[in-house]
Design an enzyme around this catalytic site. Structure first.
Site, PDB file in Angstrom:
ATOM      1  N   ILE A  19       0.824  -1.208   0.000  1.00  0.00           N
ATOM      2  CA  ILE A  19       0.000   0.000   0.000  1.00  0.00           C
ATOM      3  C   ILE A  19       0.860   1.261   0.000  1.00  0.00           C
ATOM      4  O   ILE A  19       0.571   2.228  -0.709  1.00  0.00           O
ATOM      5  CB  ILE A  19      -0.956  -0.015   1.203  1.00  0.00           C
ATOM      6  CG1 ILE A  19      -1.955  -1.165   1.056  1.00  0.00           C
ATOM      7  CG2 ILE A  19      -1.685   1.317   1.329  1.00  0.00           C
ATOM      8  CD1 ILE A  19      -2.786  -1.416   2.303  1.00  0.00           C
ATOM      9  N   ASP A  38      10.882   4.972   5.287  1.00  0.00           N
ATOM     10  CA  ASP A  38      10.787   3.564   5.655  1.00  0.00           C
ATOM     11  C   ASP A  38      11.929   3.233   6.609  1.00  0.00           C
ATOM     12  O   ASP A  38      12.988   3.870   6.571  1.00  0.00           O
ATOM     13  CB  ASP A  38      10.850   2.663   4.417  1.00  0.00           C
ATOM     14  CG  ASP A  38      10.194   1.309   4.662  1.00  0.00           C
ATOM     15  OD1 ASP A  38       9.025   1.142   4.278  1.00  0.00           O
ATOM     16  OD2 ASP A  38      10.841   0.431   5.270  1.00  0.00           O
ATOM     17  N   ASP A  64      13.300   5.489  11.761  1.00  0.00           N
ATOM     18  CA  ASP A  64      12.367   4.798  12.648  1.00  0.00           C
ATOM     19  C   ASP A  64      11.249   5.792  12.965  1.00  0.00           C
ATOM     20  O   ASP A  64      11.488   6.843  13.558  1.00  0.00           O
ATOM     21  CB  ASP A  64      13.085   4.375  13.930  1.00  0.00           C
ATOM     22  CG  ASP A  64      12.184   3.602  14.888  1.00  0.00           C
ATOM     23  OD1 ASP A  64      10.948   3.631  14.713  1.00  0.00           O
ATOM     24  OD2 ASP A  64      12.719   2.982  15.825  1.00  0.00           O
ATOM     25  N   TYR A 158      -4.012  -7.062  17.195  1.00  0.00           N
ATOM     26  CA  TYR A 158      -4.040  -6.326  15.928  1.00  0.00           C
ATOM     27  C   TYR A 158      -5.370  -5.593  15.768  1.00  0.00           C
ATOM     28  O   TYR A 158      -5.407  -4.405  15.456  1.00  0.00           O
ATOM     29  CB  TYR A 158      -3.821  -7.300  14.772  1.00  0.00           C
ATOM     30  CG  TYR A 158      -3.913  -6.667  13.404  1.00  0.00           C
ATOM     31  CD1 TYR A 158      -2.861  -5.910  12.897  1.00  0.00           C
ATOM     32  CD2 TYR A 158      -5.043  -6.841  12.610  1.00  0.00           C
ATOM     33  CE1 TYR A 158      -2.938  -5.333  11.641  1.00  0.00           C
ATOM     34  CE2 TYR A 158      -5.133  -6.267  11.352  1.00  0.00           C
ATOM     35  CZ  TYR A 158      -4.074  -5.510  10.870  1.00  0.00           C
ATOM     36  OH  TYR A 158      -4.165  -4.941   9.620  1.00  0.00           O
ATOM     37  N   LYS A 162      -6.045  -1.503  15.728  1.00  0.00           N
ATOM     38  CA  LYS A 162      -6.644  -0.784  14.613  1.00  0.00           C
ATOM     39  C   LYS A 162      -7.904  -0.045  15.056  1.00  0.00           C
ATOM     40  O   LYS A 162      -8.200   1.044  14.541  1.00  0.00           O
ATOM     41  CB  LYS A 162      -6.963  -1.750  13.475  1.00  0.00           C
ATOM     42  CG  LYS A 162      -5.715  -2.341  12.815  1.00  0.00           C
ATOM     43  CD  LYS A 162      -4.789  -1.259  12.266  1.00  0.00           C
ATOM     44  CE  LYS A 162      -3.654  -1.852  11.457  1.00  0.00           C
ATOM     45  NZ  LYS A 162      -2.747  -0.817  10.892  1.00  0.00           N
ATOM     46  N   ALA A 192      -4.210  -8.097  -1.310  1.00  0.00           N
ATOM     47  CA  ALA A 192      -3.113  -8.910  -1.853  1.00  0.00           C
ATOM     48  C   ALA A 192      -1.933  -8.001  -2.157  1.00  0.00           C
ATOM     49  O   ALA A 192      -2.015  -7.136  -3.026  1.00  0.00           O
ATOM     50  CB  ALA A 192      -3.568  -9.623  -3.118  1.00  0.00           C
TER      51      ALA A 192
END
Length: 281
Positions: A19, A38, A64, A158, A162, A192
């Site tokens: 993404i 990143d 970071d 998780y 979220k 995917a």
């Protein structure tokens, strides 16, 4: 209708071919100057390769994202940042198979909560400060998950993280709206992705296709560009009056009743003749 020419946009978690990378590409195509951030060597390399085709004005920074000072340094000479896409987060197979009663579940829960909330909060705080400073406002898009709108057996940390991120998004929108900073969240369904350097949970293309058709009304898993396209909309002036919202991008999955079976019929509808008539067999 979307022209981001002359604007600087940050993508946090830009590498890996998923993404974040798709968001970088769509932003560059819309004319934005992209600052891709990143943490890993692999992530930076893949983001650099993806953006190279769109000119030398784009930058890739290794940092970071829990380190607000490092991101602030990266923004210091970038100019007035107008947008941020937060893509950092996820879950590994080790953390996925973790029933709430399992030994070590609390450690896994804590790790997932931090990984899926702290980098996004830190990056958002840093970019929001910059937006307030330059006085032009901007837009922040947080990538949450459909799991944050429902539940997730064997992945409670998780899903809870979220859900917390969605709540944080609304709080950010309320606190920062006066400075012209819009904050929204996207809740992807099953997407995917290339998953470069990351673990996979699937058993192959055939199994994925069958599983998707069983639970997703549109009959397929999502693609990274499906999410990036909605992020681009939220960053643009087309969404100038949208803030504090969560948009599920899941192929209609959450609209599907949870008591329906793989054929799309209620589990209590077991009469063969009725099922045959409804399914058209």
């Amino acid at each position: 209708m979307i022209d981001l020419g002359g604007q600087i946009h940050v993508v946090a978690g830009a590498g890996g071919g998923g993404i974040g990378t798709s968001a970088c590409l769509l932003l560059a195509r819309a004319g934005a100057t992209v600052l891709a951030v990143d943490k890993t060597d692999l992530g930076c390399a893949s983001a650099t390769e993806a953006l190279a085709q769109y000119g030398p004005q784009h930058r890739v920074v290794q940092a970071d994202l829990t380190d607000e000072a490092a991101l602030a340094d990266a923004l210091a000479d970038a100019g007035p940042v107008r947008g941020l896409v937060n893509v950092v987060g996820g879950i590994t197979s080790q953390d996925l198979i973790a029933p709430l009663l399992a030994t070590g579940a609390m450690d896994i829960f804590d790790r997932l909560m931090r990984f899926n909330t702290v980098p996004t909060l830190a990056a958002s705080r840093t970019v929001a400060r910059a937006m307030v400073g330059h006085g032009q406002g901007g837009s922040i898009v947080n990538i949450a998950s459909a799991a944050g709108l429902a539940g997730m057996p064997f992945g409670a940390g998780y899903a809870a993280a979220k859900a917390a991120l969605i709540n944080l998004t609304r709080t950010m929108a309320a606190e920062w709206g006066g400075a012209g900073v819009r904050v929204n969240a996207i809740a992807p369904g099953s997407i995917a992705t290339a998953k470069l350097g990351r673990q996979r949970f699937d058993g192959g293309a055939d199994e994925k296709d069958r599983a998707a058709k069983a639970v997703v009304p549109l009959g397929r898993r999502g693609l990274p560009e499906d999410i990036a396209g909605v992020a681009l909309f939220l960053l643009s002036d087309l969404a100038a009056y949208v803030s504090g919202q969560v948009i599920a991008v899941d192929g209609g999955m959450l609209a599907r009743p949870p008591y329906n079976d793989a054929d799309g019929l209620p589990v209590f509808m077991t009469d063969p003749a009725l099922r045959e008539r409804l399914l058209g067999d």
